[in-house]
Design an enzyme around this catalytic site. Structure first.
Site, mmCIF file in Angstrom:
data_model
loop_
_atom_site.group_PDB
_atom_site.id
_atom_site.type_symbol
_atom_site.label_atom_id
_atom_site.label_comp_id
_atom_site.label_asym_id
_atom_site.label_seq_id
_atom_site.Cartn_x
_atom_site.Cartn_y
_atom_site.Cartn_z
ATOM 1 N N ARG A 152 4.473 -0.590 -7.441
ATOM 2 C CA ARG A 152 5.705 -0.976 -8.136
ATOM 3 C C ARG A 152 6.855 -0.015 -7.844
ATOM 4 O O ARG A 152 8.015 -0.363 -8.064
ATOM 5 C CB ARG A 152 5.463 -1.048 -9.643
ATOM 6 N N MET A 171 1.815 7.583 -7.775
ATOM 7 C CA MET A 171 2.027 6.595 -6.707
ATOM 8 C C MET A 171 1.600 5.223 -7.197
ATOM 9 O O MET A 171 0.566 5.076 -7.834
ATOM 10 C CB MET A 171 1.266 7.001 -5.468
ATOM 11 N N GLN A 193 -4.390 -12.212 -13.076
ATOM 12 C CA GLN A 193 -4.175 -10.995 -13.864
ATOM 13 C C GLN A 193 -2.713 -10.770 -14.239
ATOM 14 O O GLN A 193 -2.380 -9.738 -14.811
ATOM 15 C CB GLN A 193 -4.768 -9.778 -13.150
ATOM 16 N N GLY A 223 -1.634 6.574 -2.238
ATOM 17 C CA GLY A 223 -2.740 6.537 -3.203
ATOM 18 C C GLY A 223 -3.855 5.633 -2.680
ATOM 19 O O GLY A 223 -5.034 5.992 -2.720
ATOM 20 N N HIS A 224 -3.463 4.455 -2.152
ATOM 21 C CA HIS A 224 -4.477 3.552 -1.586
ATOM 22 C C HIS A 224 -5.147 4.205 -0.370
ATOM 23 O O HIS A 224 -6.356 4.107 -0.186
ATOM 24 C CB HIS A 224 -3.823 2.241 -1.103
ATOM 25 N N LEU A 249 0.826 -1.214 0.000
ATOM 26 C CA LEU A 249 0.000 0.000 0.000
ATOM 27 C C LEU A 249 0.859 1.262 0.000
ATOM 28 O O LEU A 249 1.993 1.254 0.474
ATOM 29 C CB LEU A 249 -0.921 -0.002 1.229
ATOM 30 N N GLN A 271 -8.329 -0.093 -16.486
ATOM 31 C CA GLN A 271 -8.949 -1.020 -15.523
ATOM 32 C C GLN A 271 -10.261 -0.438 -14.994
ATOM 33 O O GLN A 271 -11.282 -1.140 -14.893
ATOM 34 C CB GLN A 271 -7.980 -1.269 -14.374
ATOM 35 N N ASP A 305 -4.878 3.449 -12.995
ATOM 36 C CA ASP A 305 -5.233 2.295 -13.829
ATOM 37 C C ASP A 305 -6.541 2.617 -14.542
ATOM 38 O O ASP A 305 -7.589 2.038 -14.248
ATOM 39 C CB ASP A 305 -5.363 1.044 -12.956
HETATM 40 O O1 PAF Z 1 -5.382 -2.328 -9.185
HETATM 41 C C1 PAF Z 1 -5.121 -3.354 -8.536
HETATM 42 O O2 PAF Z 1 -4.368 -3.333 -7.555
HETATM 43 C C2 PAF Z 1 -5.740 -4.683 -8.970
HETATM 44 O O3 PAF Z 1 -5.830 -4.764 -10.345
HETATM 45 C C3 PAF Z 1 -7.095 -4.965 -8.293
HETATM 46 C C4 PAF Z 1 -8.119 -3.924 -8.680
HETATM 47 C C5 PAF Z 1 -6.921 -4.986 -6.793
HETATM 48 C C6 PAF Z 1 -7.630 -6.334 -8.745
HETATM 49 O O4 PAF Z 1 -6.774 -7.365 -8.363
#
Ligand code: PAF
Length: 279
Positions: A187, A184, A61, A36-37, A33, A153, A150
């Site tokens: 990675r 942020m 994924q 951003g989270h 984390l 996503q 993302d």
């Molecule tokens: O963005 C992420 O960290 C992942 O793709 C998620 C949304 C938790 C799904 O595994």
């Protein structure tokens, strides 16, 4: 903060909350984390009575095994960070629990699932959609929060929720950045100190595109930025698309909402970012 490891246990806890008309916000993560989270958790806290954060490194994924193996794992620090923002529930299911029923990986994303991440990480969005599908079934949150970093996503998840006819509202939240502009990301924990400064070049090039809007064609800007990135990165794409369809644009008149998307490796770390080119 209460931690649950099984779908069954958290489902029955949340059912109890819902009986008392409490709202539930959900922030899915793969751990490692960062601020951003935490911004997503804080927003979820402000808009719901209870917040669930999941930490689950979703194998479906990852299209490259090395990427899955090198994904940072920081569970102890993560828990402390979640407690610091008063997250109510942490959900850490095992693969066996979450995928007890074989997941559906057959999705028709249309233009959202064609270029950019879909092209460079085949199967990635099928894996993301599968895990979010499962999480939404188990948790049935009122709202689920995703970062715009993302962006593709986020578009796929909004599409999924519409397909499922789910009652969960998907909330997209602005990308959190360091003062040098770097987005942020979990990675970033794998970046060396000197690379942290270098990585901000991505942001600078996106800003350059924003300044040059209408001065040059989308193609000229993408080509310039891609070549510039090659000096320090191994870029995969630098592309300007319509923010709703995610289709590449040939001329500015193709869209009212141009957005730039980038993916590039800085040594072994894959960085992605995106930015709207209009205010
Ligand atoms: O963005 C992420 O960290 C992942 O793709 C998620 C949304 C938790 C799904 O595994």
């Amino acid at each position: 903060m209460k931690q649950y490891n099984t779908s069954k246990a958290i489902r029955s806890e949340l059912e109890q909350l819902r009986k008392n008309s409490a709202t539930v916000g959900f922030v899915p993560t793969m751990g490692a984390l960062h601020q951003g989270h935490l911004a997503l958790i804080k927003r979820a806290k402000a808009e719901n009575k209870f917040v669930v954060c999941s930490i689950f490194v979703n194998p479906l994924q990852f299209n490259r095994q090395e990427d899955l193996k090198s994904y940072p794992n920081r569970m102890e620090q993560d828990k402390k960070m979640l407690e610091s923002v008063n997250c109510d529930y942490l959900f850490t299911p095992s693969r066996e629990d979450l995928y007890a029923k074989a997941p559906n990986l057959d999705f028709e994303f249309g233009s959202l699932g064609v270029g950019m991440e879909a092209e460079y990480r085949p199967g990635h969005f099928e894996g993301v959609a599968a895990v979010i599908d499962r999480f939404l079934d188990v948790l049935q949150p009122d709202r689920a929060y995703f970062g715009e970093k993302d962006y593709q996503q986020l578009a796929i998840v909004k599409w999924l929720v519409e397909q499922k006819d789910s009652n969960t509202e998907i909330v997209g939240c602005e990308t959190e950045r360091f003062p040098n502009g770097l987005a942020m990301s979990s990675r970033n924990y794998n970046l060396k100190e000197a690379e942290f400064e270098q990585a901000s070049e991505i942001y600078k090039l996106m800003q350059y595109c924003k300044r040059q809007l209408h001065q040059k064609t989308p193609q000229e800007l993408s080509t310039y930025a891609f070549e510039k990135l090659k000096e320090d990165f191994q870029p995969e794409y630098f592309t300007i698309v319509d923010e709703e369809t995610l289709k590449p644009i040939q001329s500015w008149s193709d869209t009212a909402k141009p957005r730039v998307f980038v993916a590039a490796y800085l040594s072994s770390v894959r960085l992605i970012d995106n930015m709207s080119l209009i205010d």
